[in-house]
Write an enzyme that holds these catalytic residues in place. Sequence first.
Site, PDB file in Angstrom:
ATOM      1  N   TYR A 144       0.896  -1.182  -0.029  1.00  9.40           N
ATOM      2  CA  TYR A 144      -0.210  -0.065  -0.050  1.00  9.40           C
ATOM      3  C   TYR A 144       0.981   1.090   0.182  1.00  9.40           C
ATOM      4  CZ  TYR A 144      -3.586   3.313   1.713  1.00  9.40           C
ATOM      5  OH  TYR A 144      -4.298   4.635   1.667  1.00  9.40           O
ATOM      6  N   ASP A 239       9.269   2.955  -0.215  1.00  2.34           N
ATOM      7  CA  ASP A 239       8.156   3.432   0.370  1.00  2.34           C
ATOM      8  C   ASP A 239       8.668   3.012   2.027  1.00  2.34           C
ATOM      9  OD1 ASP A 239       6.030   4.355   1.910  1.00  2.34           O
ATOM     10  OD2 ASP A 239       4.484   3.338   0.526  1.00  2.34           O
ATOM     11  N   LYS A 267       4.186   9.053   8.592  1.00  2.00           N
ATOM     12  CA  LYS A 267       4.028   8.388  10.014  1.00  2.00           C
ATOM     13  C   LYS A 267       5.206   9.156  10.993  1.00  2.00           C
ATOM     14  CE  LYS A 267       1.329   5.098   8.316  1.00  2.00           C
ATOM     15  NZ  LYS A 267       1.180   4.339   7.145  1.00  2.00           N
TER      16      LYS A 267
HETATM   17  C1  PLP Z   1       0.458   4.830   5.778  1.00  2.00           C
HETATM   18  C2  PLP Z   1       1.189   4.555   4.444  1.00  2.00           C
HETATM   19  C3  PLP Z   1       1.094   5.170   3.321  1.00  2.00           C
HETATM   20  C4  PLP Z   1       0.184   6.743   3.211  1.00  2.00           C
HETATM   21  O1  PLP Z   1       0.326   7.415   4.175  1.00  2.00           O
HETATM   22  P1  PLP Z   1      -0.993   8.436   4.561  1.00  2.00           P
HETATM   23  O2  PLP Z   1      -0.078   9.338   5.545  1.00  2.00           O
HETATM   24  O3  PLP Z   1      -1.954   7.596   5.276  1.00  2.00           O
HETATM   25  O4  PLP Z   1      -1.310   9.043   3.194  1.00  2.00           O
HETATM   26  C5  PLP Z   1       2.065   4.955   2.268  1.00  2.00           C
HETATM   27  N1  PLP Z   1       2.792   3.955   2.349  1.00  2.00           N
HETATM   28  C6  PLP Z   1       2.739   3.296   3.350  1.00  2.00           C
HETATM   29  C7  PLP Z   1       3.829   2.093   3.336  1.00  2.00           C
HETATM   30  C8  PLP Z   1       1.996   3.503   4.727  1.00  2.00           C
HETATM   31  O5  PLP Z   1       1.986   2.283   5.506  1.00  2.00           O
END
Ligand code: PLP
Length: 428
Positions: A144, A239, A267
């Site tokens: 994701y 990511d 995060k």
């Molecule tokens: C949470 C998450 C996102 C998206 O971040 P948001 O601040 O919720 O838009 C993207 N990549 C990874 C791996 C994530 O865990």
Amino acid sequence: MEQSRSQQLFEQAQRVIPGGVNSPVRSFRAVEGTPPFIARGAGARVWDVDGNEYIDYLGSWGPLALGHAHPAVVEAVQRAASDGTSFGAPVEQEVELAEMICAALPSVDLVRLVNSGTEACMTALRLARAYTGRDKIVKFAGNYHGHADGLLVAAGSGALTHGVPTSAGVPEAYAAETLIATFNDIGSVEGLFDAWPDDIAAVIVEPVAGNMGVVPPADGFLEGLRNVTEANGALLIFDEVITGFRVGYGGAQTLYGVTPDITTMGKIIGGGLPVGAYGGREEVMQQVAPLGPMYQAGTLSGNPLAVAAGVATLTELQKPGVYEQLEATAVRLTDGVSAAFARAEVPSTINRVASMFTGFFNAGPVSALAEVEQSDTAAYGRYMHALLDRGVYIAPSQFEAGFVSIAHTDADIDRTVEVVGEALASLG
Ligand SMILES: *Cc1c(COP(=O)(O)O)cnc(C)c1O
């Protein structure tokens, strides 16, 4: 039966907010029931509006490595707020956060701050396309990367939990530019490069998958991605929205010793406030406006409150012994929970990397999405509620990561393991 305050609020919420939640991962649809509305948090604990107390393993889905309302973060935000919340002009604190990120990640010479992980990943793709002049990207099923159009194809997290891995509303022509590979299967990526040798701008990957539950990279998988992208003139995007400053101060790229071209973050770097970031080596980042032709902007980017929380969080995480403590806490938890499952004779597999983990209702091994999907989600739902009833809060989905913070004490962990035993016994 009289309604709880959470139930009342959830009814109100559903009248004005789709599904009553502002992010589908908060919904209890996959496990049934009503999500508790949280009134406050402190350290490892949260309290709901009915006064129930929980030991929290959501950690706001990753940001709270210091736990809730850490004094250093609260003070930094209060101090920043009293000087004004937003200027739309440069502030000193955003330079400090950018310097800390560049110092932590050797692959990042320049970094642009944004407001969410979604924005960071969306822009990283645009950047890779601008740099390479190619349109296609490769992502992994079950990974994701936020909710930008081209990334909601075979997506993990809430999209997987709620059965919409490929979102409605994404133009077909756009989805066609997203090629899907199999996590931990380098052959699947090589196959796509064979089919599209001159068309792939980038491969984007969660270096430790966290949004199909935690699945660590297989030996050689990340190195393989580095090699195949380099050989084909494509960029490698890590990511690290979850793993950045989580699996170690230097993220997954330092832990596994593999250098991406672009890194996305979120995060933890916001310490519980809305922050994202994307960065990479100078030559790539020079595409970004106003240096180059790739446009990306943000009214609230580098917001003084958000970067103050980020700087305070990273400052705490830099202190000696913090990551050792996080890991030891997570090991104590996963060892204890594994033993409780074994005693109860319930088949389970716990995957853990540093302080992120998932317990699967699955005899295992769980090293691929196909194996993740064989987990007993109904049993997970009953278990999750049995824990919640006893004061332990875990994700309302089998396909998510859990987290510990520096605020989780050995006593919290031991209490949790006891609760897990009681919960399993109650389920028979
Ligand atoms: C949470 C998450 C996102 C998206 O971040 P948001 O601040 O919720 O838009 C993207 N990549 C990874 C791996 C994530 O865990």
